[in-house]
Write a protein that holds these residues in place. Structure first.
Motif, PDB file in Angstrom:
ATOM      1  N   ARG A  17       0.825  -1.646   0.418  1.00 31.28           N
ATOM      2  CA  ARG A  17      -0.383   0.391  -0.208  1.00 31.28           C
ATOM      3  C   ARG A  17       0.520   1.648  -0.338  1.00 31.28           C
ATOM      4  O   ARG A  17       1.913   1.356   0.512  1.00 31.28           O
ATOM      5  CB  ARG A  17      -0.912  -0.340   1.272  1.00 31.28           C
ATOM      6  CG  ARG A  17      -2.001  -0.997   1.240  1.00 31.28           C
ATOM      7  CD  ARG A  17      -3.396  -1.109   2.741  1.00 31.28           C
ATOM      8  NE  ARG A  17      -1.867  -0.582   3.631  1.00 31.28           N
ATOM      9  CZ  ARG A  17      -2.791  -0.455   4.850  1.00 31.28           C
ATOM     10  NH1 ARG A  17      -4.161  -0.249   5.096  1.00 31.28           N
ATOM     11  NH2 ARG A  17      -1.790  -1.152   6.050  1.00 31.28           N
ATOM     12  N   PRO A  18       0.525   2.311  -0.624  1.00 26.89           N
ATOM     13  CA  PRO A  18       1.125   3.824  -0.261  1.00 26.89           C
ATOM     14  C   PRO A  18       1.732   3.747   0.868  1.00 26.89           C
ATOM     15  O   PRO A  18       0.461   4.116   1.825  1.00 26.89           O
ATOM     16  CB  PRO A  18       0.271   4.944  -1.186  1.00 26.89           C
ATOM     17  CG  PRO A  18      -0.628   3.488  -1.998  1.00 26.89           C
ATOM     18  CD  PRO A  18      -0.591   2.314  -1.649  1.00 26.89           C
ATOM     19  N   VAL A  19       2.710   4.682   1.074  1.00 27.38           N
ATOM     20  CA  VAL A  19       2.914   5.103   2.532  1.00 27.38           C
ATOM     21  C   VAL A  19       3.396   6.678   2.792  1.00 27.38           C
ATOM     22  O   VAL A  19       3.481   7.394   1.492  1.00 27.38           O
ATOM     23  CB  VAL A  19       3.734   3.816   3.135  1.00 27.38           C
ATOM     24  CG1 VAL A  19       3.199   2.353   3.173  1.00 27.38           C
ATOM     25  CG2 VAL A  19       5.271   3.990   2.767  1.00 27.38           C
ATOM     26  N   CYS A  20       3.601   7.292   3.656  1.00 19.57           N
ATOM     27  CA  CYS A  20       4.184   8.596   3.531  1.00 19.57           C
ATOM     28  C   CYS A  20       4.249   8.486   5.252  1.00 19.57           C
ATOM     29  O   CYS A  20       4.389   7.922   5.519  1.00 19.57           O
ATOM     30  CB  CYS A  20       2.392   9.869   3.469  1.00 19.57           C
ATOM     31  SG  CYS A  20       1.446   9.376   5.193  1.00 19.57           S
ATOM     32  N   VAL A  33      -1.047   5.609   4.320  1.00 16.95           N
ATOM     33  CA  VAL A  33      -0.983   4.790   5.424  1.00 16.95           C
ATOM     34  C   VAL A  33       0.338   4.789   5.656  1.00 16.95           C
ATOM     35  O   VAL A  33       1.048   5.502   4.635  1.00 16.95           O
ATOM     36  CB  VAL A  33      -1.007   3.333   5.266  1.00 16.95           C
ATOM     37  CG1 VAL A  33      -2.303   3.387   5.426  1.00 16.95           C
ATOM     38  CG2 VAL A  33       0.127   2.178   4.215  1.00 16.95           C
ATOM     39  N   ARG A  34       0.180   5.286   7.065  1.00 17.21           N
ATOM     40  CA  ARG A  34       1.831   5.864   8.041  1.00 17.21           C
ATOM     41  C   ARG A  34       2.879   4.747   8.090  1.00 17.21           C
ATOM     42  O   ARG A  34       2.574   3.254   8.281  1.00 17.21           O
ATOM     43  CB  ARG A  34       1.245   6.669   9.615  1.00 17.21           C
ATOM     44  CG  ARG A  34       2.720   6.937   9.678  1.00 17.21           C
ATOM     45  CD  ARG A  34       1.547   7.823  11.285  1.00 17.21           C
ATOM     46  NE  ARG A  34       1.561   6.581  12.167  1.00 17.21           N
ATOM     47  CZ  ARG A  34       2.206   5.954  13.277  1.00 17.21           C
ATOM     48  NH1 ARG A  34       2.989   6.642  12.965  1.00 17.21           N
ATOM     49  NH2 ARG A  34       1.689   5.282  13.740  1.00 17.21           N
ATOM     50  N   VAL A  35       4.117   5.512   7.688  1.00 14.49           N
ATOM     51  CA  VAL A  35       5.304   4.283   7.872  1.00 14.49           C
ATOM     52  C   VAL A  35       5.550   3.759   9.168  1.00 14.49           C
ATOM     53  O   VAL A  35       5.537   5.211   9.828  1.00 14.49           O
ATOM     54  CB  VAL A  35       6.649   4.609   7.442  1.00 14.49           C
ATOM     55  CG1 VAL A  35       8.267   4.108   7.703  1.00 14.49           C
ATOM     56  CG2 VAL A  35       6.785   4.511   6.031  1.00 14.49           C
ATOM     57  N   CYS A  45       4.887  -0.722   7.204  1.00 20.48           N
ATOM     58  CA  CYS A  45       3.782   0.256   7.081  1.00 20.48           C
ATOM     59  C   CYS A  45       2.906   0.062   9.009  1.00 20.48           C
ATOM     60  O   CYS A  45       3.075  -0.630   9.804  1.00 20.48           O
ATOM     61  CB  CYS A  45       1.685   0.395   6.667  1.00 20.48           C
ATOM     62  SG  CYS A  45       1.760  -1.394   6.669  1.00 20.48           S
ATOM     63  N   VAL A  46       2.041   0.831   9.413  1.00 20.25           N
ATOM     64  CA  VAL A  46       1.551   0.865  11.171  1.00 20.25           C
ATOM     65  C   VAL A  46       0.868  -0.651  11.058  1.00 20.25           C
ATOM     66  O   VAL A  46       1.115  -1.253  12.482  1.00 20.25           O
ATOM     67  CB  VAL A  46       0.775   1.360  11.587  1.00 20.25           C
ATOM     68  CG1 VAL A  46       0.504   1.284  12.562  1.00 20.25           C
ATOM     69  CG2 VAL A  46       1.568   2.962  11.684  1.00 20.25           C
ATOM     70  N   ARG A  47       0.404  -1.373   9.913  1.00 20.41           N
ATOM     71  CA  ARG A  47      -0.565  -2.650  10.325  1.00 20.41           C
ATOM     72  C   ARG A  47       0.189  -3.642   9.915  1.00 20.41           C
ATOM     73  O   ARG A  47       0.428  -4.892  11.006  1.00 20.41           O
ATOM     74  CB  ARG A  47      -1.480  -3.018   9.262  1.00 20.41           C
ATOM     75  CG  ARG A  47      -2.453  -3.809   8.795  1.00 20.41           C
ATOM     76  CD  ARG A  47      -3.517  -4.066   8.153  1.00 20.41           C
ATOM     77  NE  ARG A  47      -3.549  -3.918   7.194  1.00 20.41           N
ATOM     78  CZ  ARG A  47      -4.165  -4.181   6.268  1.00 20.41           C
ATOM     79  NH1 ARG A  47      -5.422  -3.941   6.371  1.00 20.41           N
ATOM     80  NH2 ARG A  47      -3.522  -4.047   4.697  1.00 20.41           N
ATOM     81  N   CYS A  48       1.380  -3.333   8.935  1.00 19.70           N
ATOM     82  CA  CYS A  48       1.917  -4.848   8.611  1.00 19.70           C
ATOM     83  C   CYS A  48       3.005  -5.094   9.827  1.00 19.70           C
ATOM     84  O   CYS A  48       3.212  -6.060  10.507  1.00 19.70           O
ATOM     85  CB  CYS A  48       2.671  -4.573   7.597  1.00 19.70           C
ATOM     86  SG  CYS A  48       1.755  -4.216   6.481  1.00 19.70           S
TER      87      CYS A  48
END
Length: 224
Positions: A17-20, A33-35, A45-48
């Motif tokens: 997913r694209p991250v920022c 989604v946030r790194v 990302c946060v979820r992973c």
């Protein structure tokens, strides 16, 4: 028309997913989604990241049973050492390999401490009849979910009532805890009632804790 920014857009190394960055998320309300961490494989990302630190088992690299936050060359879970050193994941309180929930404790330690306060019988200890329930909740495979459950407004008063014997620790008494049971699927509630007819109350409480643990397990990812 595709812009140069779209072509170079960073993605999570795991879910793609694209991250920022945090700054973009907070200041510009970026929809990406946030790194959470940057590991050798790339941004995560946060979820992973949370999923990675909830993964335990036998490392595909060294064969040791431990926390498996990394991914091997074939995509199999591996320990931090076999993944090239992803960080030090050791709880200072209990010594267990786990993500820290506070600066000095993992989620399991925090859950145990907070639940002990709620179940305090008035003498600084957990009511003996509730000890099996206490242990079962603390053993949840994902203690962060238990902390979310414990933070719900209606849960602590019900547990306090049980701990202080304000609600009889009987089958009829447990059956009056409607707000608590309202969070459980109807099928699970029926199973608990059947268990209550055939087992003494202390044996039913761990079953309820196990049901709560199942309820808060994340759903399996859909297969495309």
């Amino acid at each position: 028309m595709t812009s140069p920014h779209d072509l170079a857009e960073p993605v999570c190394a795991r879910c793609r997913r694209p991250v920022c960055t945090d700054t973009a998320k907070i200041r510009r309300n970026d929809p990406r989604v946030r790194v959470r961490m940057r590991w050798p494989e790339g941004p995560v990302c946060v979820r992973c990241y949370t999923r990675a630190l909830d993964t335990y088992g036998i490392c595909a690299g060294c064969g040791v049973e431990r926390l498996l936050p990394g991914l091997g060359s074939c995509g199999t879970p591996v320990c931090t050492d076999c993944a090239g050193g992803l960080g030090q994941f050791r709880c200072p309180t209990c010594g267990r390999e786990a993500a820290l929930y506070t600066r000095m404790a993992c989620a399991q330690c925090v859950l145990a401490a907070r639940l002990a306060v709620v179940l305090d019988a008035g003498d600084g200890t957990v009511r003996p009849e509730l000890v099996p329930f206490y242990k079962a909740v603390c053993a949840m495979p994902r203690p962060r979910r238990g902390l979310v459950w414990l933070a719900k407004p209606h849960v602590p008063p019900i547990l306090r009532a049980l701990a202080l014997d304000e609600v009889p620790l009987t089958h009829d008494g447990l059956d009056t805890l409607r707000p608590w049971r309202s969070g459980l699927p109807a099928r699970t509630t029926r199973q608990l009632r059947r268990a209550a007819r055939s087992r003494p109350v202390p044996a039913v409480l761990p079953a309820l804790a196990a049901a709560l643990a199942r309820l808060h397990r994340p759903a399996a990812p859909a297969v495309a």
